[in-house]
Motif scaffolding. Structure first.
Motif, short mmCIF file in Angstrom:
data_model
loop_
_atom_site.label_atom_id
_atom_site.label_comp_id
_atom_site.label_asym_id
_atom_site.label_seq_id
_atom_site.Cartn_x
_atom_site.Cartn_y
_atom_site.Cartn_z
N PHE A 38 17.48 11.52 -6.84
CA PHE A 38 16.95 12.76 -7.41
C PHE A 38 16.95 12.70 -8.94
O PHE A 38 15.98 13.08 -9.59
CB PHE A 38 17.80 13.94 -6.91
N GLU A 39 18.05 12.20 -9.50
CA GLU A 39 18.14 12.09 -10.96
C GLU A 39 17.09 11.11 -11.48
O GLU A 39 16.48 11.32 -12.54
CB GLU A 39 19.55 11.65 -11.37
N GLU A 40 16.88 10.01 -10.74
CA GLU A 40 15.86 9.03 -11.13
C GLU A 40 14.47 9.67 -11.11
O GLU A 40 13.64 9.45 -12.01
CB GLU A 40 15.91 7.82 -10.20
N ALA A 41 14.22 10.47 -10.06
CA ALA A 41 12.92 11.14 -9.95
C ALA A 41 12.68 12.06 -11.13
O ALA A 41 11.59 12.10 -11.71
CB ALA A 41 12.85 11.92 -8.63
N LYS A 42 13.73 12.82 -11.51
CA LYS A 42 13.60 13.74 -12.64
C LYS A 42 13.33 12.97 -13.94
O LYS A 42 12.52 13.38 -14.77
CB LYS A 42 14.87 14.58 -12.78
N SER A 43 14.01 11.84 -14.09
CA SER A 43 13.83 11.05 -15.32
C SER A 43 12.42 10.49 -15.44
O SER A 43 11.96 10.20 -16.55
CB SER A 43 14.85 9.90 -15.36
N LYS A 44 11.73 10.36 -14.30
CA LYS A 44 10.36 9.84 -14.30
C LYS A 44 9.33 10.97 -14.25
O LYS A 44 8.15 10.72 -13.99
CB LYS A 44 10.18 8.87 -13.13
N HIS B 85 0.85 -1.19 0.00
CA HIS B 85 0.00 0.00 0.00
C HIS B 85 0.89 1.25 0.00
O HIS B 85 1.65 1.49 0.95
CB HIS B 85 -0.91 0.00 1.22
N PRO B 86 0.84 2.08 -1.05
CA PRO B 86 1.80 3.20 -1.17
C PRO B 86 1.68 4.24 -0.06
O PRO B 86 2.69 4.65 0.53
CB PRO B 86 1.49 3.79 -2.54
N ASP B 87 0.46 4.68 0.24
CA ASP B 87 0.30 5.75 1.25
C ASP B 87 0.66 5.26 2.64
O ASP B 87 1.29 5.99 3.42
CB ASP B 87 -1.14 6.26 1.23
N ALA B 88 0.27 4.03 2.96
CA ALA B 88 0.59 3.51 4.29
C ALA B 88 2.10 3.36 4.46
O ALA B 88 2.66 3.66 5.52
CB ALA B 88 -0.11 2.18 4.52
N ASN B 89 2.78 2.87 3.41
CA ASN B 89 4.24 2.75 3.47
C ASN B 89 4.89 4.12 3.64
O ASN B 89 5.78 4.31 4.48
CB ASN B 89 4.77 2.07 2.21
N HIS B 90 4.44 5.08 2.82
CA HIS B 90 5.01 6.43 2.92
C HIS B 90 4.81 7.01 4.31
O HIS B 90 5.74 7.57 4.92
CB HIS B 90 4.37 7.34 1.87
N ALA C 132 15.50 3.32 9.22
CA ALA C 132 14.31 2.47 9.21
C ALA C 132 13.24 3.00 8.26
O ALA C 132 12.39 2.24 7.78
CB ALA C 132 13.73 2.38 10.63
N ALA C 133 13.29 4.30 7.97
CA ALA C 133 12.28 4.90 7.09
C ALA C 133 12.51 4.53 5.63
O ALA C 133 11.55 4.47 4.83
CB ALA C 133 12.30 6.42 7.23
N LEU C 134 13.75 4.25 5.25
CA LEU C 134 14.08 4.07 3.83
C LEU C 134 13.30 2.94 3.15
O LEU C 134 12.78 3.14 2.05
CB LEU C 134 15.59 3.86 3.67
N PRO C 135 13.19 1.74 3.76
CA PRO C 135 12.44 0.66 3.08
C PRO C 135 10.98 1.03 2.83
O PRO C 135 10.41 0.64 1.80
CB PRO C 135 12.55 -0.52 4.05
N PHE C 136 10.38 1.78 3.75
CA PHE C 136 8.99 2.19 3.56
C PHE C 136 8.86 3.13 2.35
O PHE C 136 7.96 2.98 1.52
CB PHE C 136 8.46 2.88 4.82
N PHE C 137 9.78 4.12 2.28
CA PHE C 137 9.72 5.06 1.16
C PHE C 137 9.98 4.34 -0.17
O PHE C 137 9.33 4.62 -1.18
CB PHE C 137 10.74 6.18 1.35
N LYS C 138 10.91 3.39 -0.15
CA LYS C 138 11.25 2.66 -1.36
C LYS C 138 10.06 1.83 -1.84
O LYS C 138 9.73 1.81 -3.04
CB LYS C 138 12.46 1.75 -1.09
N THR C 139 9.37 1.18 -0.90
CA THR C 139 8.19 0.38 -1.25
C THR C 139 7.08 1.27 -1.79
O THR C 139 6.38 0.91 -2.76
CB THR C 139 7.68 -0.40 -0.03
N ALA C 140 6.89 2.44 -1.17
CA ALA C 140 5.87 3.38 -1.64
C ALA C 140 6.14 3.78 -3.08
O ALA C 140 5.22 3.85 -3.91
CB ALA C 140 5.83 4.60 -0.74
N LEU C 141 7.41 4.04 -3.42
CA LEU C 141 7.77 4.45 -4.78
C LEU C 141 7.60 3.31 -5.77
O LEU C 141 7.21 3.52 -6.92
CB LEU C 141 9.21 4.97 -4.79
N GLU C 142 7.92 2.09 -5.32
CA GLU C 142 7.74 0.93 -6.21
C GLU C 142 6.26 0.74 -6.54
O GLU C 142 5.90 0.34 -7.65
CB GLU C 142 8.29 -0.32 -5.53
N ALA C 143 5.41 1.09 -5.57
CA ALA C 143 3.97 0.94 -5.78
C ALA C 143 3.40 2.07 -6.62
O ALA C 143 2.46 1.88 -7.40
CB ALA C 143 3.25 0.85 -4.44
#
Length: 517
Positions: free
Chosen positions: A96-102, A38-43, A57-68
């Motif tokens: 940041f560069e990845e975000a811009k590319s998307k 679930h993207p919002d819950a992970n974020h 500990a926050a990083l895996p949640f943010f990464k999962t949110a972005l994958e979703a």
């Protein structure tokens, strides 16, 4: 009735906004059990982790949110921000560069690009070079440290650490404005640099810019909610403003983060309303740091007031007997009667206001930024303030001329009449005219020369009812050469004596009435 995932999410968000972290955590966890992607819950779980300083500990949640869902700009911003807080600048740059590319964009990304650009490209001095600077600083070789910093900054102009050390070194040399400029440079290179915000707050506090200092501490806390020092330092600033309840809250927050924080307990001891309360906090301070010198010395004085002279007498036989604190205690304990002891300046002011003639105006010699003047005007409605507003007119021991300047800014306070200039230039003309008798006179000019000048020219408005409050009378290294000397000389020249009405070892104040006037 069982909640839908959307209902659970909304409930979690509402709890989160209300500061009910555990309830929010339960809601988001329940969602992730049903839908781990679930993207919002992970974020939001990542945001909760960041809020308590658990950036890793926050990083895996943010990464999962972005994958979703990689189309949500805030998901990218939160992920990159957590990496920055971990000083993983190279990784933050890649994301940041990845975000811009998307296609991620918006004001947040524009600001982020400014943050990343100088940091990512900055060269850094070696650990050995930085350690050399730290060694010079801790040994008190501040000018030598500054010389080395200047050389290194030519080579590494975008080094955050160098600018931060430069700020601390300038501050230790009393060059507060230069120190603040250095901290601002560090922050411009790393806008989430909590330590630099905290350090800048301390420099601003020394300049008397209390509101700006508090804002800097709030910025530090926003960047790092677990920076206990910023809460404790904020407590000091709030106490100077007379906001005692808020100061106590700040000290307690520091202690909740760092239970053995001696300085926060020491700060609380200066908010006390009675000896027992202050003694409790001093004991806590000493439990946290048995070598806290101010607390050790003050503890002996508090016990003396409570009838136990043993610790004070023991210190009298030690090398500390000539310490400024011990000399101050000895003077107070030699008085015919132990004066009322206060722990913050506002309690001493309140006590003296109760004893004063409130139908008279008050006078203040040394106004600075007007904190005390604003407090006293609430009762007396009319007051006269005298100051150059350009700082000390001459060196005061280790304090250079110009220290305690308000940059020429004269306070605008209803009922206040301010006379600008050096006392020797302004007081003769002012007191050549008949002036109303004083209820209270607050002496906060620090210098012997300024205080004796104010006493001599202010004599026509002093009578047996006038209360004299001296702001730097005791506790300083050379206190016997300052306001104490001025009062002693003034009384000797006029065949007066004085009765000490109240005292504060914590704020260095002494309040007296003249006898024989």
């Amino acid at each position: 009735m069982e909640l839908t995932l959307d209902q659970a999410l909304q409930k979690g968000i509402e709890a989160h906004k209300a500061g009910k972290v555990q309830e929010a955590d339960r809601c988001y966890t329940a969602i992730l059990k049903a839908n781990p992607k679930h993207p919002d819950a992970n974020h939001n779980m990542g945001i909760l982790a960041v809020g308590v300083g658990k950036f890793e500990a926050a990083l895996p949640f943010f990464k999962t949110a972005l994958e979703a869902n990689s189309s949500i700009a805030q998901f990218w911003l939160s992920y990159i921000d957590a990496l920055m807080k971990l000083d993983r600048v190279a990784d933050a740059k890649l994301v940041f560069e990845e975000a811009k590319s998307k296609g991620a964009k918006g004001d947040g990304f524009d600001q982020l690009e400014k943050r990343l650009r100088p940091v990512a490209s900055a060269q850094k001095p070696s650990k050995e070079q930085l350690q050399t600077l730290v060694n010079l600083y801790t040994q008190g070789q501040y000018q030598e440290a500054l010389n080395e910093i200047s050389k290194l900054l030519k080579q590494y102009p975008n080094s955050i650490d160098l600018h931060n050390i430069s700020g601390a070194t300038h501050k230790s040399l009393g060059k507060l404005k230069e120190g603040i400029d250095a901290y601002k440079k560090a922050i411009s290179l790393k806008p989430d640099y909590a330590k630099a915000y905290n350090n800048m707050g301390n420099a601003l506090q020394e300049l008397g810019k209390l509101e700006e200092a508090i804002e800097a501490y709030n910025q530090a806390i926003a960047m790092n909610p677990n920076i206990a020092g910023a809460y404790s330092n904020m407590g000091n600033a709030l106490q100077k403003q007379g906001k005692l309840e808020e100061a106590i809250e700040a000290y307690n927050k520091a202690i909740s983060i760092k239970p053995d924080y001696a300085d926060a307990y020491w700060g609380l001891s200066g908010t006390a309303e009675n000896i027992s309360e202050s003694k409790k906090w001093v004991e806590k301070c000493l439990e946290a740091n048995p070598r806290h010198s101010e607390a050790n010395l003050t503890f002996s004085a508090l016990k003396f007031y409570l009838g136990d002279e043993s610790k004070y007498n023991k210190l009298l036989k030690s090398p500390l007997k000539d310490n400024a604190f011990m000399r101050s205690f000895a003077w107070a304990f030699s008085l015919p009667k132990l004066p009322k002891l206060h722990f913050h300046r506002w309690a001493l002011f309140d006590h003296m206001i109760d004893l004063s003639k409130k139908d008279r105006p008050f006078y203040e010699f040394g106004v600075w930024r007007g904190e005390a003047f604003r407090y006293l005007i609430k009762t007396f409605k009319n007051g006269y303030g005298f100051d150059t507003f350009e700082g000390l007119p001459e060196d005061w021991h280790n304090e250079k001329a110009g220290t305690y300047s308000s940059d020429g800014n004269v306070p605008k306070i209803k009922g206040g009449k301010f006379v600008v200039g050096k006392f020797e230039d302004t007081l003769p003309g002012f007191f050549a005219e008949k002036r109303p008798m004083a209820s209270i006179i607050n002496f906060d000019a620090d210098l012997y020369s300024s205080t004796i000048c104010a006493l001599n020219f202010g004599k026509p408005v002093i009578d047996k009812h006038t209360i004299l409050i001296f702001d730097e009378f005791i506790m300083n290294k050379n206190w016997e050469q300052d306001e104490y000397k001025a009062l002693d000389e003034f009384c000797s020249n006029n065949d007066y004596t004085y009765e000490v009405l109240a005292i504060s070892f914590f704020t260095k104040q002494v309040a007296v009435k003249l006898i024989g006037i």
